[in-house]
Design a protein around this motif. Structure first.
Motif, PDB file in Angstrom:
ATOM      1  N   SER A   1     -41.096  63.755  19.743  1.00 32.43           N
ATOM      2  CA  SER A   1     -42.510  63.337  20.157  1.00 32.43           C
ATOM      3  C   SER A   1     -43.504  64.169  18.955  1.00 32.43           C
ATOM      4  N   GLN A   2     -43.192  65.257  18.841  1.00 35.35           N
ATOM      5  CA  GLN A   2     -44.028  66.244  17.882  1.00 35.35           C
ATOM      6  C   GLN A   2     -43.677  65.770  16.416  1.00 35.35           C
ATOM      7  N   ASP A   3     -42.486  65.343  16.166  1.00 35.40           N
ATOM      8  CA  ASP A   3     -42.252  64.654  14.783  1.00 35.40           C
ATOM      9  C   ASP A   3     -42.983  63.484  14.633  1.00 35.40           C
ATOM     10  N   ARG A   4     -43.168  62.583  15.329  1.00 34.95           N
ATOM     11  CA  ARG A   4     -43.881  61.325  15.313  1.00 34.95           C
ATOM     12  C   ARG A   4     -45.187  61.838  15.248  1.00 34.95           C
ATOM     13  N   GLN A   5     -45.756  62.380  15.962  1.00 35.47           N
ATOM     14  CA  GLN A   5     -47.162  62.999  15.512  1.00 35.47           C
ATOM     15  C   GLN A   5     -47.457  63.557  14.202  1.00 35.47           C
ATOM     16  N   LEU A   6     -46.623  64.165  13.904  1.00 35.32           N
ATOM     17  CA  LEU A   6     -46.773  64.767  12.535  1.00 35.32           C
ATOM     18  C   LEU A   6     -46.747  63.689  11.282  1.00 35.32           C
ATOM     19  N   ILE A   7     -45.874  62.732  11.675  1.00 38.07           N
ATOM     20  CA  ILE A   7     -45.831  61.693  10.638  1.00 38.07           C
ATOM     21  C   ILE A   7     -47.146  61.025  10.778  1.00 38.07           C
ATOM     22  N   LEU A   8     -47.663  60.647  11.784  1.00 33.83           N
ATOM     23  CA  LEU A   8     -48.776  60.024  12.032  1.00 33.83           C
ATOM     24  C   LEU A   8     -49.972  60.448  11.349  1.00 33.83           C
ATOM     25  N   VAL A   9     -49.999  61.760  11.296  1.00 32.79           N
ATOM     26  CA  VAL A   9     -51.273  62.597  11.059  1.00 32.79           C
ATOM     27  C   VAL A   9     -51.200  62.861   9.395  1.00 32.79           C
ATOM     28  N   PHE A  10     -49.621  62.973   8.945  1.00 33.51           N
ATOM     29  CA  PHE A  10     -49.634  63.506   7.477  1.00 33.51           C
ATOM     30  C   PHE A  10     -48.959  62.607   6.497  1.00 33.51           C
ATOM     31  N   SER A  11     -48.497  61.689   7.049  1.00 36.23           N
ATOM     32  CA  SER A  11     -47.819  60.377   6.068  1.00 36.23           C
ATOM     33  C   SER A  11     -49.243  59.652   5.473  1.00 36.23           C
ATOM     34  N   PHE A  12     -48.895  58.597   4.808  1.00 33.00           N
ATOM     35  CA  PHE A  12     -49.895  57.895   4.195  1.00 33.00           C
ATOM     36  C   PHE A  12     -49.917  56.485   4.901  1.00 33.00           C
ATOM     37  N   ILE A  13     -50.760  56.230   5.557  1.00 40.16           N
ATOM     38  CA  ILE A  13     -50.741  54.736   6.403  1.00 40.16           C
ATOM     39  C   ILE A  13     -51.868  53.981   5.962  1.00 40.16           C
ATOM     40  N   PRO A  14     -51.787  52.810   5.149  1.00 41.29           N
ATOM     41  CA  PRO A  14     -52.857  52.188   4.746  1.00 41.29           C
ATOM     42  C   PRO A  14     -53.964  51.726   5.748  1.00 41.29           C
ATOM     43  N   VAL A  15     -53.458  51.451   6.972  1.00 38.22           N
ATOM     44  CA  VAL A  15     -54.265  51.078   7.965  1.00 38.22           C
ATOM     45  C   VAL A  15     -55.402  52.001   8.365  1.00 38.22           C
ATOM     46  N   ARG A  16     -55.006  53.428   8.294  1.00 35.61           N
ATOM     47  CA  ARG A  16     -55.758  54.529   8.432  1.00 35.61           C
ATOM     48  C   ARG A  16     -57.375  54.271   8.087  1.00 35.61           C
ATOM     49  N   TYR A  17     -57.393  53.660   6.834  1.00 35.61           N
ATOM     50  CA  TYR A  17     -58.524  53.340   6.111  1.00 35.61           C
ATOM     51  C   TYR A  17     -59.682  52.088   6.645  1.00 35.61           C
TER      52      TYR A  17
END
Length: 255
Positions: A41-57
């Motif tokens: 679960s912590q790893d998934r959170q890290l991916i969500l915070v530090f990976s590039f996700i286009p819809v974030r914008y």
């Protein structure tokens, strides 16, 4: 020169420029942290915070919130380059970073090389965003930066006195005069390299699938963004001839 006459690349870890070693160590450290130091679960959170996700914008993400908030919008176009989908992905990128990144770091110097790498990573994210602005899949990997390295190195590796046409033990080969942008159009070797690179990436893109276990994409559009940046921005980072000559002489004196 035949293919048999081209010396194989030799980039042992402790013979690489310090800036390249730092990048590889950082990528490995992040991967080890994710593998052995974080829960799923912590790893998934890290991916969500530090990976590039286009819809974030997107406006929807801003309205309802997205992990990392505004800060993640700022740092994720760079930090996604330190994340990888698995050990094989990490090793593959580390090998190419050692080969092409080392050539470029020897020419640019550490500071210019690191800035160039960061901007190539951002350029990769930007091109991926233009193609997938509503995509939820996180993008990870250093491939955009490495693509930028490959493009930049193509500007001097085929030149007279360059690494493919001279003794690679001579530090001067990394400082050979570069082909100009207009000159690329008349240099069949560089054009051939560009054609093969773009062809392979387009083929890879057609068959690309999400990274197993993460749902993260190895995005070929990001590769192209980094590559085009490296090709066009090379001259902005390339040191003047006298600086390059002095750097080669200093490397020769150090042995």
């Amino acid at each position: 020169m035949t293919i048999d006459e081209i010396p194989p690349p030799r980039e042992p870890l402790f013979n690489m420029p310090r800036s390249v070693t730092v990048l590889i160590v950082a990528m490995v450290a992040v991967h080890l942290l994710r593998t052995y130091g974080l829960s799923p679960s912590q790893d998934r959170q890290l991916i969500l915070v530090f990976s590039f996700i286009p819809v974030r914008y997107s406006e929807i993400a801003r309205t309802y919130g997205f992990p990392g908030g505004t800060l993640a919008e700022i740092w994720s176009p760079v930090t996604y380059g330190f994340l990888h989908g698995g050990a094989a992905h990490l090793i593959f990128n580390a090998v190419w970073l050692a080969a092409f990144g080392s050539a470029l770091a020897r020419r640019f110097g550490g500071g210019r090389f690191l800035l160039f790498s960061a901007l190539a990573t951002v350029a990769g994210a930007a091109v991926h965003y233009l193609a997938h602005s509503e995509d939820f899949a996180p993008v990870v990997g250093a491939s955009a930066a490495i693509s930028g390295h490959m493009a930049a190195v193509s500007r001097f590796m085929f030149q007279a006195g360059g690494p493919l046409r001279a003794n690679r033990r001579d530090p001067a080969v990394w400082q050979a005069d570069a082909v100009t942008l207009p000159g690329i159009l008349s240099d069949r070797r560089v054009l051939g390299f560009l054609a093969v690179w773009f062809g392979l990436n387009l083929l890879f893109g057609l068959g690309a699938a999400p990274i197993a276990g993460e749902g993260a994409s190895i995005a070929w559009e990001a590769h192209i963004g980094g590559f085009v940046f490296g090709l066009l921005a090379f001259s902005l980072f390339d040191p003047p001839a006298d600086v390059r000559a002095r750097r080669a002489l200093e490397a020769l004196r150090r042995g």
